[in-house]
Design an enzyme around this catalytic site. Sequence first.
Site, short mmCIF file in Angstrom:
data_model
loop_
_atom_site.label_atom_id
_atom_site.label_comp_id
_atom_site.label_asym_id
_atom_site.label_seq_id
_atom_site.Cartn_x
_atom_site.Cartn_y
_atom_site.Cartn_z
N GLU A 400 22.50 -11.06 -10.93
CA GLU A 400 22.46 -10.30 -9.61
C GLU A 400 21.45 -10.50 -8.48
O GLU A 400 20.55 -10.96 -9.08
CB GLU A 400 21.78 -8.56 -9.58
CG GLU A 400 23.35 -7.74 -10.58
CD GLU A 400 22.44 -6.76 -11.35
OE1 GLU A 400 21.55 -5.92 -10.96
OE2 GLU A 400 23.36 -5.99 -12.32
N LEU A 429 26.65 -5.65 -9.03
CA LEU A 429 25.98 -5.51 -9.91
C LEU A 429 25.97 -4.32 -10.58
O LEU A 429 26.64 -3.20 -10.53
CB LEU A 429 24.60 -4.74 -9.03
CG LEU A 429 24.09 -4.93 -7.90
CD1 LEU A 429 24.90 -6.28 -6.95
CD2 LEU A 429 24.10 -3.79 -6.77
N GLU A 431 25.57 -4.91 -14.82
CA GLU A 431 24.76 -5.66 -16.07
C GLU A 431 25.94 -5.61 -17.24
O GLU A 431 26.24 -6.73 -17.98
CB GLU A 431 23.97 -4.70 -16.97
CG GLU A 431 22.49 -4.86 -15.49
CD GLU A 431 22.60 -3.92 -14.42
OE1 GLU A 431 22.14 -4.59 -13.82
OE2 GLU A 431 23.63 -3.06 -14.47
N GLN A 453 18.21 -8.09 -13.85
CA GLN A 453 16.96 -7.68 -13.39
C GLN A 453 16.18 -7.14 -13.53
O GLN A 453 15.06 -8.06 -13.31
CB GLN A 453 17.87 -7.40 -11.63
CG GLN A 453 17.00 -8.11 -10.87
CD GLN A 453 18.07 -7.16 -9.65
OE1 GLN A 453 17.98 -6.30 -9.03
NE2 GLN A 453 18.64 -8.73 -8.14
N TYR A 457 17.48 -2.48 -16.49
CA TYR A 457 18.81 -2.22 -16.50
C TYR A 457 19.59 -2.60 -17.59
O TYR A 457 20.71 -2.01 -17.48
CB TYR A 457 18.66 -3.15 -15.16
CG TYR A 457 18.39 -2.98 -13.45
CD1 TYR A 457 18.37 -1.25 -13.53
CD2 TYR A 457 18.03 -3.40 -12.83
CE1 TYR A 457 16.86 -1.19 -12.66
CE2 TYR A 457 17.98 -3.00 -11.65
CZ TYR A 457 17.62 -2.05 -11.12
OH TYR A 457 17.07 -1.99 -9.70
N HIS A 502 11.99 -0.10 -12.60
CA HIS A 502 11.11 -1.54 -12.24
C HIS A 502 10.13 -1.85 -13.18
O HIS A 502 9.71 -2.99 -13.22
CB HIS A 502 11.39 -1.77 -10.95
CG HIS A 502 12.33 -1.52 -10.03
ND1 HIS A 502 12.06 -0.02 -9.25
CD2 HIS A 502 13.03 -2.28 -9.68
CE1 HIS A 502 13.26 0.13 -8.08
NE2 HIS A 502 13.70 -1.58 -8.48
#
Length: 708
Positions: A400, A429, A431, A453, A457, A502
Amino acid sequence: MPEPADVHFLEKAATLEAPGSPAPDGPLTGERCLELFDAQLGSRHLDLAARHLRAEGHGYYTIGSSGHEGNAAVAAVLRPDDPALLHYRSGAFFLERARRVPGQNPLRDVLLGLVAAAEEPIAGGRHKVFGSRPLHIIPQTSTIASHLPRALGVAFAIERAARLGLDAPWPRDAVAVCSFGDASANHSTAAGAINAAINCGFQGLPMPLLLVCEDNGIGISVRTPPGWIHAAYGSRPGLAYFHADGCDLADAYAVAAQAAGWVREHRRPAFLHLRTVRLMGHAGSDVESSYRTPAEMAADLDRDPLLGTARLLVERGAATAEEVVGLYEAKRAEVMALAGEVAGAPRLASAAEVMAPLRPAAAGRAEARAEGERVTLAQAINRTLGELLDERPGMVVFGEDVARKGGVYGVTRGLMKRAGAARVFDTILDEQSVLGLALGFGTAGMLPVPEIQYLAYLHNAADQIRGEAATLPFFSSGRYGNPMVVRIAAYAYQKGFGGHFHNDNAVAALRDIPGLVIASPSRPDDAAGMLRACADAAEREGRVCALLEPIALYHVRDLHEDGDGGWLAPAGGTVPIGRARSYGDGRDLTIVTFANGLRMSLRAARRLEARGVGCRVLDLRWLAPLPVEDLLREARATGAVLVADETRRTGGVAEGVLAALADAGFQGRAARAASEDSFIPLGDAARHVLLSEDAIEDAAGKLLTSSR
């Protein structure tokens, strides 16, 4: 007790009568029908033999193909070099394909799998799977729908390898076929893979994928609503839909030929809905009468595909009722004789034999340091990826935002321009689809380097590594591998950004996967050398490697003071798999760490040394295989070990380190400083649950005080 399917077939087949004049052949000639009937008979009697072997204490697997024997028609209309990823009810497909390839003994091979014999030619007694390199059947386990993303990748790789001028196991006009059940069609993995296949076609990308849904109307005991598969997949834009009666061999043959021909010509995905029945239950242990009525089971017996083919043979004058029964009983005798031969075949006799396909990755070349311009971690990875792309024409980088944007953090910037859009490209998008592409490229003999990413994820797609990539060599005795290097932007400490999607420090889902190589570099020079080591292990040994890249260190330049450039280093060199790196030679304390923990530990060690504590810091670098030899050497040098672990207390890396010390009989003191068992919150609140330099320093003080 005789199986109702066995009794019913014999009773009905014996009463079949030929019409006054033979029915016309159609696309399926009488001779061809007899060949496919042989595959169907073999599949049925393998199921009966499986139950006999289990009852006698020799067999272990009784999930059968009875009621699905119409899939012999699918094998018949495909070529033997069309890659196939098969449903576990694909016995007739397997036998029919084997019939067309000289030198095969498929009945014995399947029976060896049923008894978990070490000589079984694909899994070597580790599981019963349909798989064979000569037959281009990629072995699949029974995980529901997990093989569909790989099928997507195989279909994509057929054309991409040809476009890049690479040798591949299959011809350029090959069709990838993937079979699955109606219950699996509802799984999110199936939905995602089929969506990705349609998306590729929508973009004009070749996707020669034939999806075969063998719909028997029930998943173990859960019914599929009548008409659901057609409603869900019968009118999807971009997905050609074909429907056939899998209990009518002539219909199945004609429609399967149309579907396979359509995919081969148009290079677009198609969905073949093959209506079947399930006979003899889900498996030998299944009491089908507890959830199905006698009328339902009787109706399925009447639709037995073997009976349908027998009727077809008699109507066309290709065989009499007596001859049909004779063929049936002759096949029984053949299969049961083979079953008697394999019943006592040797099984795997030791842990070493079982684990042979999971051999540790080779260490490779000795460590060497690079010289030249000093760069950041992100720059080192970028440069190494570029060099590897230059050196290895079969390498592809994708994920991605990796191509045009160059990655969220710029790590892949410029690579698409350097290597071309066929080798560096963006994906949707999803995985599971990203990793499915990698699975396909690896099976095709290429070197995929997908990017996930963020570590968070990965978890919705981790089974593509655990249940597919890592198990393929295990369940094929190393005959198939899944070379890949999965780059994962990982860990926490991104100031002012994130929340747990994140900033994620959970690595337990990777650490318990047998055979997986896990690299966790901290410094630029290590990152370059470890990435190269992973690429070597993947390409030369078929290894599955995960490279956990600490996001917070991507662009760090300094170590102790602003402007000192202490975190810069030249990109290049080599780093052997499974070897750690040590800093300092203090005699009081060994700090064992990795990733962000290295920078924090080096800074904490400097402060401890100012207080008179002689420290050495060991960067593990590899989380699997763990560098136990280096760990023990550095631990014994001081007799006091502190593990500075930025992952969580439960399931974190420190658990494995401390266990390794205990297993080796380490006599010194050991403790850990780790992050809390918490998700990572947004903003400054993250400091309350993550490992810190102060926590390392405090834990060191407590350990040394308690050891005096």
